[in-house]
Design a protein around this motif. Structure first.
Motif, PDB file in Angstrom:
ATOM      1  N   HIS A 104       0.865  -1.177   0.000  1.00 28.00           N
ATOM      2  CA  HIS A 104       0.000   0.000   0.000  1.00 28.00           C
ATOM      3  C   HIS A 104       0.900   1.224   0.000  1.00 28.00           C
ATOM      4  CE1 HIS A 104      -3.625   2.395   1.127  1.00 28.00           C
ATOM      5  NE2 HIS A 104      -2.690   3.181   1.640  1.00 28.00           N
ATOM      6  N   CYS A 105       0.810   2.061  -1.033  1.00 27.33           N
ATOM      7  CA  CYS A 105       1.603   3.284  -1.140  1.00 27.33           C
ATOM      8  C   CYS A 105       0.650   4.458  -1.306  1.00 27.33           C
ATOM      9  CB  CYS A 105       2.548   3.229  -2.336  1.00 27.33           C
ATOM     10  SG  CYS A 105       3.711   1.859  -2.308  1.00 27.33           S
ATOM     11  N   GLU A 106       0.808   5.479  -0.480  1.00 30.46           N
ATOM     12  CA  GLU A 106      -0.167   6.572  -0.500  1.00 30.46           C
ATOM     13  C   GLU A 106       0.489   7.880  -0.085  1.00 30.46           C
ATOM     14  OE1 GLU A 106      -4.669   7.397   1.270  1.00 30.46           O
ATOM     15  OE2 GLU A 106      -3.409   5.816   2.112  1.00 30.46           O
ATOM     16  N   VAL A 107       0.101   8.948  -0.778  1.00 30.84           N
ATOM     17  CA  VAL A 107       0.426  10.315  -0.389  1.00 30.84           C
ATOM     18  C   VAL A 107      -0.894  10.974  -0.045  1.00 30.84           C
ATOM     19  CG1 VAL A 107       1.402  12.516  -1.140  1.00 30.84           C
ATOM     20  CG2 VAL A 107       2.456  10.361  -1.871  1.00 30.84           C
ATOM     21  N   PHE A 132       7.698   2.227  11.579  1.00 32.25           N
ATOM     22  CA  PHE A 132       8.403   3.482  11.820  1.00 32.25           C
ATOM     23  C   PHE A 132       7.423   4.613  11.578  1.00 32.25           C
ATOM     24  CE2 PHE A 132      10.445   7.260  10.068  1.00 32.25           C
ATOM     25  CZ  PHE A 132      11.302   7.585  11.106  1.00 32.25           C
ATOM     26  N   VAL A 133       7.341   5.542  12.535  1.00 27.38           N
ATOM     27  CA  VAL A 133       6.513   6.735  12.392  1.00 27.38           C
ATOM     28  C   VAL A 133       7.416   7.945  12.589  1.00 27.38           C
ATOM     29  CG1 VAL A 133       4.532   8.041  13.222  1.00 27.38           C
ATOM     30  CG2 VAL A 133       4.480   5.528  13.263  1.00 27.38           C
ATOM     31  N   GLY A 134       7.499   8.787  11.566  1.00 26.00           N
ATOM     32  CA  GLY A 134       8.266  10.026  11.674  1.00 26.00           C
ATOM     33  C   GLY A 134       7.339  11.179  11.981  1.00 26.00           C
ATOM     34  N   THR A 135       7.706  12.011  12.959  1.00 26.12           N
ATOM     35  CA  THR A 135       6.863  13.126  13.377  1.00 26.12           C
ATOM     36  C   THR A 135       7.622  14.444  13.260  1.00 26.12           C
ATOM     37  OG1 THR A 135       7.537  12.799  15.681  1.00 26.12           O
ATOM     38  CG2 THR A 135       5.515  11.709  14.970  1.00 26.12           C
ATOM     39  N   VAL A 136       6.881  15.529  13.210  1.00 26.84           N
ATOM     40  CA  VAL A 136       7.479  16.857  13.167  1.00 26.84           C
ATOM     41  C   VAL A 136       8.135  17.149  14.516  1.00 26.84           C
ATOM     42  CG1 VAL A 136       7.011  19.328  12.914  1.00 26.84           C
ATOM     43  CG2 VAL A 136       5.817  17.659  11.467  1.00 26.84           C
ATOM     44  N   ARG A 137       9.399  17.541  14.455  1.00 25.96           N
ATOM     45  CA  ARG A 137      10.190  17.755  15.673  1.00 25.96           C
ATOM     46  C   ARG A 137      10.312  19.247  15.984  1.00 25.96           C
ATOM     47  NH1 ARG A 137      14.356  15.396  13.928  1.00 25.96           N
ATOM     48  NH2 ARG A 137      15.499  17.199  13.158  1.00 25.96           N
ATOM     49  N   SER A 138      10.191  19.570  17.264  1.00 32.03           N
ATOM     50  CA  SER A 138      10.457  20.920  17.740  1.00 32.03           C
ATOM     51  C   SER A 138      10.977  20.827  19.173  1.00 32.03           C
ATOM     52  CB  SER A 138       9.194  21.782  17.708  1.00 32.03           C
ATOM     53  OG  SER A 138       9.469  23.083  18.171  1.00 32.03           O
ATOM     54  N   PRO A 139      12.094  21.503  19.476  1.00 30.46           N
ATOM     55  CA  PRO A 139      12.862  22.394  18.597  1.00 30.46           C
ATOM     56  C   PRO A 139      13.685  21.614  17.572  1.00 30.46           C
ATOM     57  CG  PRO A 139      13.956  22.188  20.709  1.00 30.46           C
ATOM     58  CD  PRO A 139      12.659  21.460  20.832  1.00 30.46           C
ATOM     59  N   ASN A 140      14.068  22.301  16.511  1.00 31.52           N
ATOM     60  CA  ASN A 140      14.936  21.741  15.485  1.00 31.52           C
ATOM     61  C   ASN A 140      16.100  22.699  15.283  1.00 31.52           C
ATOM     62  OD1 ASN A 140      15.845  20.079  13.367  1.00 31.52           O
ATOM     63  ND2 ASN A 140      14.766  21.325  11.857  1.00 31.52           N
ATOM     64  N   LYS A 141      17.312  22.184  15.451  1.00 31.91           N
ATOM     65  CA  LYS A 141      18.526  23.003  15.349  1.00 31.91           C
ATOM     66  C   LYS A 141      18.462  24.207  16.274  1.00 31.91           C
ATOM     67  CE  LYS A 141      19.573  21.590  10.611  1.00 31.91           C
ATOM     68  NZ  LYS A 141      19.836  22.023   9.210  1.00 31.91           N
ATOM     69  N   GLY A 142      17.875  23.979  17.452  1.00 30.75           N
ATOM     70  CA  GLY A 142      17.824  25.015  18.470  1.00 30.75           C
ATOM     71  C   GLY A 142      16.716  26.026  18.313  1.00 30.75           C
ATOM     72  N   ARG A 143      15.870  25.868  17.279  1.00 29.96           N
ATOM     73  CA  ARG A 143      14.798  26.837  17.046  1.00 29.96           C
ATOM     74  C   ARG A 143      13.441  26.160  17.195  1.00 29.96           C
ATOM     75  NH1 ARG A 143      18.679  28.231  13.160  1.00 29.96           N
ATOM     76  NH2 ARG A 143      17.689  26.907  11.584  1.00 29.96           N
ATOM     77  N   THR A 144      12.495  26.864  17.807  1.00 29.52           N
ATOM     78  CA  THR A 144      11.148  26.345  17.979  1.00 29.52           C
ATOM     79  C   THR A 144      10.418  26.320  16.635  1.00 29.52           C
ATOM     80  OG1 THR A 144      11.031  27.196  20.237  1.00 29.52           O
ATOM     81  CG2 THR A 144       8.938  26.680  19.144  1.00 29.52           C
ATOM     82  N   LEU A 179       2.998   2.003   3.215  1.00 25.79           N
ATOM     83  CA  LEU A 179       3.744   3.258   3.177  1.00 25.79           C
ATOM     84  C   LEU A 179       2.781   4.420   2.957  1.00 25.79           C
ATOM     85  CD1 LEU A 179       6.602   2.116   0.762  1.00 25.79           C
ATOM     86  CD2 LEU A 179       6.635   2.105   3.259  1.00 25.79           C
ATOM     87  N   GLN A 180       2.874   5.404   3.842  1.00 25.96           N
ATOM     88  CA  GLN A 180       2.088   6.629   3.697  1.00 25.96           C
ATOM     89  C   GLN A 180       2.966   7.839   3.983  1.00 25.96           C
ATOM     90  OE1 GLN A 180      -1.175   5.936   6.558  1.00 25.96           O
ATOM     91  NE2 GLN A 180      -2.570   6.275   4.857  1.00 25.96           N
ATOM     92  N   HIS A 181       2.765   8.908   3.217  1.00 24.03           N
ATOM     93  CA  HIS A 181       3.450  10.172   3.488  1.00 24.03           C
ATOM     94  C   HIS A 181       2.423  11.283   3.486  1.00 24.03           C
ATOM     95  CE1 HIS A 181       6.558  13.131   3.854  1.00 24.03           C
ATOM     96  NE2 HIS A 181       7.516  12.256   3.633  1.00 24.03           N
ATOM     97  N   ARG A 182       2.486  12.145   4.505  1.00 23.85           N
ATOM     98  CA  ARG A 182       1.584  13.288   4.590  1.00 23.85           C
ATOM     99  C   ARG A 182       2.056  14.418   3.684  1.00 23.85           C
ATOM    100  NH1 ARG A 182      -1.437  14.546   9.239  1.00 23.85           N
ATOM    101  NH2 ARG A 182      -2.119  16.377   8.059  1.00 23.85           N
ATOM    102  N   VAL A 183       1.104  15.214   3.216  1.00 22.22           N
ATOM    103  CA  VAL A 183       1.378  16.519   2.633  1.00 22.22           C
ATOM    104  C   VAL A 183       0.463  17.519   3.322  1.00 22.22           C
ATOM    105  CG1 VAL A 183       2.244  15.752   0.390  1.00 22.22           C
ATOM    106  CG2 VAL A 183      -0.220  15.995   0.730  1.00 22.22           C
ATOM    107  N   GLY A 184       0.782  18.797   3.154  1.00 25.97           N
ATOM    108  CA  GLY A 184       0.022  19.831   3.833  1.00 25.97           C
ATOM    109  C   GLY A 184       0.749  20.315   5.080  1.00 25.97           C
ATOM    110  N   ARG A 185       0.081  21.162   5.849  1.00 21.86           N
ATOM    111  CA  ARG A 185       0.683  21.789   7.029  1.00 21.86           C
ATOM    112  C   ARG A 185       0.547  20.890   8.245  1.00 21.86           C
ATOM    113  NH1 ARG A 185      -0.302  28.012   8.864  1.00 21.86           N
ATOM    114  NH2 ARG A 185       0.460  28.264   6.731  1.00 21.86           N
ATOM    115  N   LEU A 186       1.678  20.557   8.867  1.00 21.66           N
ATOM    116  CA  LEU A 186       1.702  19.696  10.054  1.00 21.66           C
ATOM    117  C   LEU A 186       2.314  20.450  11.224  1.00 21.66           C
ATOM    118  CD1 LEU A 186       1.430  17.599   7.675  1.00 21.66           C
ATOM    119  CD2 LEU A 186       2.663  16.014   9.133  1.00 21.66           C
ATOM    120  N   ILE A 193       5.226  10.609   8.213  1.00 20.16           N
ATOM    121  CA  ILE A 193       5.445   9.401   7.426  1.00 20.16           C
ATOM    122  C   ILE A 193       5.182   8.174   8.287  1.00 20.16           C
ATOM    123  CG2 ILE A 193       7.931   9.335   7.931  1.00 20.16           C
ATOM    124  CD1 ILE A 193       8.297   8.238   5.041  1.00 20.16           C
ATOM    125  N   LEU A 194       4.584   7.165   7.675  1.00 20.89           N
ATOM    126  CA  LEU A 194       4.298   5.897   8.347  1.00 20.89           C
ATOM    127  C   LEU A 194       4.784   4.767   7.454  1.00 20.89           C
ATOM    128  CD1 LEU A 194       2.959   3.962  10.365  1.00 20.89           C
ATOM    129  CD2 LEU A 194       0.756   4.458   9.281  1.00 20.89           C
TER     130      LEU A 194
END
Length: 244
Positions: A104-107, A132-144, A179-186, A193-194
């Motif tokens: 299963h492949c999906e965007v 594996f689940v990838g999530t938006v990280r904050s802080p990133n490189k020291g910035r929120t 396999l799934q990948h999100r698009v749009g504002r997260l 990604i999943l």
């Protein structure tokens, strides 16, 4: 001859268009088309990759009438060093599952759900599932981080995902792959990604999942526009294919 030329991420902003129909001389190659685009829009395509009919291509690829030529900035599927061995494989709206019954492949713009992956992967004949689940990280490189806007080339992304699953099977045998990948504002903490892999045996599931992660982060055509406390910017990406 007539070509369909498409732009993504920063190139779409710099040209002000997402796609255009372009008349070029018979027998033109990708590099010639790039020069026409640069002259028309006053931009530089140096360091960009190219895809022809949704497959990565060389700048020297000779084009056929009606071909789709996509100019791609470096992709930003993840951080870290590229894998030492990968196999090339060849997107903003839901794009549906792949045709392979085992993959299963999906965007998608919809939230990613582990229970949906479970429904596809958990079968009596498969004794192991790895995720594996990838999530938006904050802080990133020291910035929120306020948010990341993901943009993708959906049809080509599905091809790359299917190619990653096929390559994983060559190494690890029988697998089901989700396999799934999100698009749009997260927002921070949201899944982008999943990846799920089912196998009769634990080791194959774990190793195949890791292989697919490493493959996708340098090949899948997805870009990140990040907003943090210093403003908004495109996240640096990688080029695992020939560039202009």
């Amino acid at each position: 001859m007539q070509l369909n030329v498409v732009f993504f991420a920063r190139l779409k902003r710099e040209t002000g268009v997402e796609h255009l129909s372009l008349e070029v001389a018979e027998g033109s190659d990708v590099r010639a088309v790039a020069e026409l685009v640069e002259a028309r829009f006053g931009i530089s395509l140096r360091g960009c990759m190219v895809a022809v009919n949704e497959n990565y291509a060389s700048p020297d690829t000779v084009l056929s009438p009606g071909a789709e030529v996509a100019f791609l900035p470096p992709v930003a599927g993840g951080s870290g060093e590229p894998p030492t061995e990968t196999r090339s494989a060849g997107a903003q709206a839901n794009d549906g599952p792949a045709d392979d019954a085992q993959t299963h492949c999906e965007v998608t713009a919809a939230p990613l759900r582990l229970e949906t992956a479970d429904a596809f992967l958990v079968k009596p004949e498969y004794g192991a599932q790895a995720y594996f689940v990838g999530t938006v990280r904050s802080p990133n490189k020291g910035r929120t981080v306020e948010f990341i806007a993901y943009e993708g080339y959906a049809p080509m992304a599905r091809r790359v995902m299917q190619g990653a699953a096929d390559a994983a099977r060559e190494q690890h045998g029988e697998l089901r792959v989700y396999l799934q990948h999100r698009v749009g504002r997260l927002l921070p903490g949201e899944a982008s990604i999943l990846i799920g892999v089912a196998s009769p045996h634990r080791r194959a599931a774990l190793e195949a999942c890791d292989f697919i992660i490493e493959h996708l982060k340098v090949h899948v055509p997805v870009w990140k526009h990040e907003a943090d406390e210093d403003g908004q910017h495109w996240v640096d990406g990688q080029t695992a294919h020939e560039t202009l």
